[in-house]
Scaffold this motif. Structure first.
Motif, mmCIF file in Angstrom:
data_model
loop_
_atom_site.group_PDB
_atom_site.id
_atom_site.type_symbol
_atom_site.label_atom_id
_atom_site.label_comp_id
_atom_site.label_asym_id
_atom_site.label_seq_id
_atom_site.Cartn_x
_atom_site.Cartn_y
_atom_site.Cartn_z
ATOM 1 N N CYS A 1 49.116 44.322 54.457
ATOM 2 C CA CYS A 1 48.994 44.220 53.000
ATOM 3 C C CYS A 1 47.757 44.979 52.531
ATOM 4 N N TYR A 2 46.664 44.772 53.236
ATOM 5 C CA TYR A 2 45.400 45.433 52.889
ATOM 6 C C TYR A 2 45.551 46.952 52.939
ATOM 7 N N ALA A 3 46.177 47.457 53.998
ATOM 8 C CA ALA A 3 46.345 48.905 54.147
ATOM 9 C C ALA A 3 47.235 49.472 53.043
ATOM 10 N N GLN A 4 48.350 48.791 52.757
ATOM 11 C CA GLN A 4 49.270 49.311 51.742
ATOM 12 C C GLN A 4 48.665 49.258 50.342
ATOM 13 N N VAL A 5 48.027 48.146 49.997
ATOM 14 C CA VAL A 5 47.425 48.032 48.670
ATOM 15 C C VAL A 5 46.292 49.047 48.517
ATOM 16 N N SER A 6 45.507 49.240 49.563
ATOM 17 C CA SER A 6 44.420 50.223 49.505
ATOM 18 C C SER A 6 44.956 51.624 49.238
ATOM 19 N N ARG A 7 46.074 51.963 49.866
ATOM 20 C CA ARG A 7 46.676 53.295 49.667
ATOM 21 C C ARG A 7 47.297 53.439 48.286
ATOM 22 N N ARG A 8 47.786 52.337 47.721
ATOM 23 C CA ARG A 8 48.512 52.392 46.448
ATOM 24 C C ARG A 8 47.822 51.528 45.392
ATOM 25 N N TRP A 9 46.495 51.588 45.325
ATOM 26 C CA TRP A 9 45.698 50.700 44.495
ATOM 27 C C TRP A 9 46.134 50.677 43.032
ATOM 28 N N GLU A 10 46.416 51.821 42.445
ATOM 29 C CA GLU A 10 46.781 51.876 41.025
ATOM 30 C C GLU A 10 48.029 51.055 40.732
ATOM 31 N N GLU A 11 48.919 50.991 41.679
ATOM 32 C CA GLU A 11 50.158 50.230 41.498
ATOM 33 C C GLU A 11 49.890 48.721 41.463
ATOM 34 N N PHE A 12 48.919 48.263 42.213
ATOM 35 C CA PHE A 12 48.679 46.831 42.351
ATOM 36 C C PHE A 12 47.553 46.301 41.474
ATOM 37 N N GLN A 13 46.596 47.110 41.169
ATOM 38 C CA GLN A 13 45.383 46.686 40.497
ATOM 39 C C GLN A 13 45.597 45.925 39.191
ATOM 40 N N PRO A 14 46.575 46.243 38.352
ATOM 41 C CA PRO A 14 46.683 45.531 37.073
ATOM 42 C C PRO A 14 46.938 44.026 37.186
ATOM 43 N N CYS A 15 47.452 43.547 38.332
ATOM 44 C CA CYS A 15 47.807 42.134 38.406
ATOM 45 C C CYS A 15 46.687 41.262 38.909
ATOM 46 N N LEU A 16 45.590 41.842 39.342
ATOM 47 C CA LEU A 16 44.554 41.032 39.978
ATOM 48 C C LEU A 16 43.212 41.203 39.313
ATOM 49 N N GLU A 17 42.591 40.079 39.065
ATOM 50 C CA GLU A 17 41.214 40.074 38.587
ATOM 51 C C GLU A 17 40.457 39.171 39.562
ATOM 52 N N THR A 18 39.490 39.726 40.242
ATOM 53 C CA THR A 18 38.728 38.900 41.166
ATOM 54 C C THR A 18 37.555 38.262 40.423
ATOM 55 N N TYR A 19 37.135 37.146 40.901
ATOM 56 C CA TYR A 19 35.989 36.496 40.314
ATOM 57 C C TYR A 19 35.097 35.945 41.402
ATOM 58 N N THR A 20 33.866 35.694 41.041
ATOM 59 C CA THR A 20 32.914 35.147 41.989
ATOM 60 C C THR A 20 32.464 33.784 41.501
ATOM 61 N N LYS A 21 31.833 33.079 42.409
ATOM 62 C CA LYS A 21 31.393 31.711 42.078
ATOM 63 C C LYS A 21 30.356 31.707 40.995
#
Length: 149
Positions: free
Chosen positions: A129-149
């Motif tokens: 998953c990490y390898a595929q998302v890294s290669r195709r970041w633009e395709e996946f990026q809109p659905c995720l917002e990371t947050y920190t504590k």
């Protein structure tokens, strides 16, 4: 572990399955990235209530926030989620025993509703998953917002 008598049971009983199916690549990406940086841990997905809205067909991208909580920070970090001691023990045991390269520990949170999952026998493993998302970041990026504590 499903919660009893909650909003999570809407949309014909189990909307989480379609959410996980639609977002497994990002969940696996986040799990592997967190493991590489911090070791064992749990992915926490904070999901907006719109994900369970009756008009959500599951075809739309559902935005969510994701956080990786490392094993050594687990107990102090999840106290804010108001889990009972039995669920905390189950979560700690799952995080301590899962195979990070083949399994994912996921805590889904929507307002005060929580669900803990251990994914095994995945069709695609977290490193993939990490390898595929890294290669195709633009395709996946809109659905995720990371947050920190």
């Amino acid at each position: 572990m499903k919660l009893k008598d909650s909003d999570w049971q809407g949309n014909f009983g189990y909307w989480q399955k379609s959410f996980i199916h639609a977002n497994l690549m990002m969940i696996g990406y986040s799990a592997w990235q967190g493991f590489l940086q911090h070791g064992r841990g749990v992915i926490v997905c904070d999901i907006d209530r719109s994900a369970i809205a009756p008009n959500n067909t599951g075809l739309e991208v559902t935005q969510f926030k994701s956080q990786f909580i490392a094993e050594q920070e687990l107990i102090s970090s999840i106290q804010a989620f108001s889990l009972d001691q039995e669920l905390i023990a189950v979560l700690v045991q799952a995080v301590g025993n899962y195979a990070p390269d083949k399994e994912i520990v996921l805590l889904m949170k929507m307002e005060h509703h929580l669900e803990i999952n251990l994914f095994q026998n995945l069709k695609i493993f977290p490193p993939d998953c990490y390898a595929q998302v890294s290669r195709r970041w633009e395709e996946f990026q809109p659905c995720l917002e990371t947050y920190t504590k």
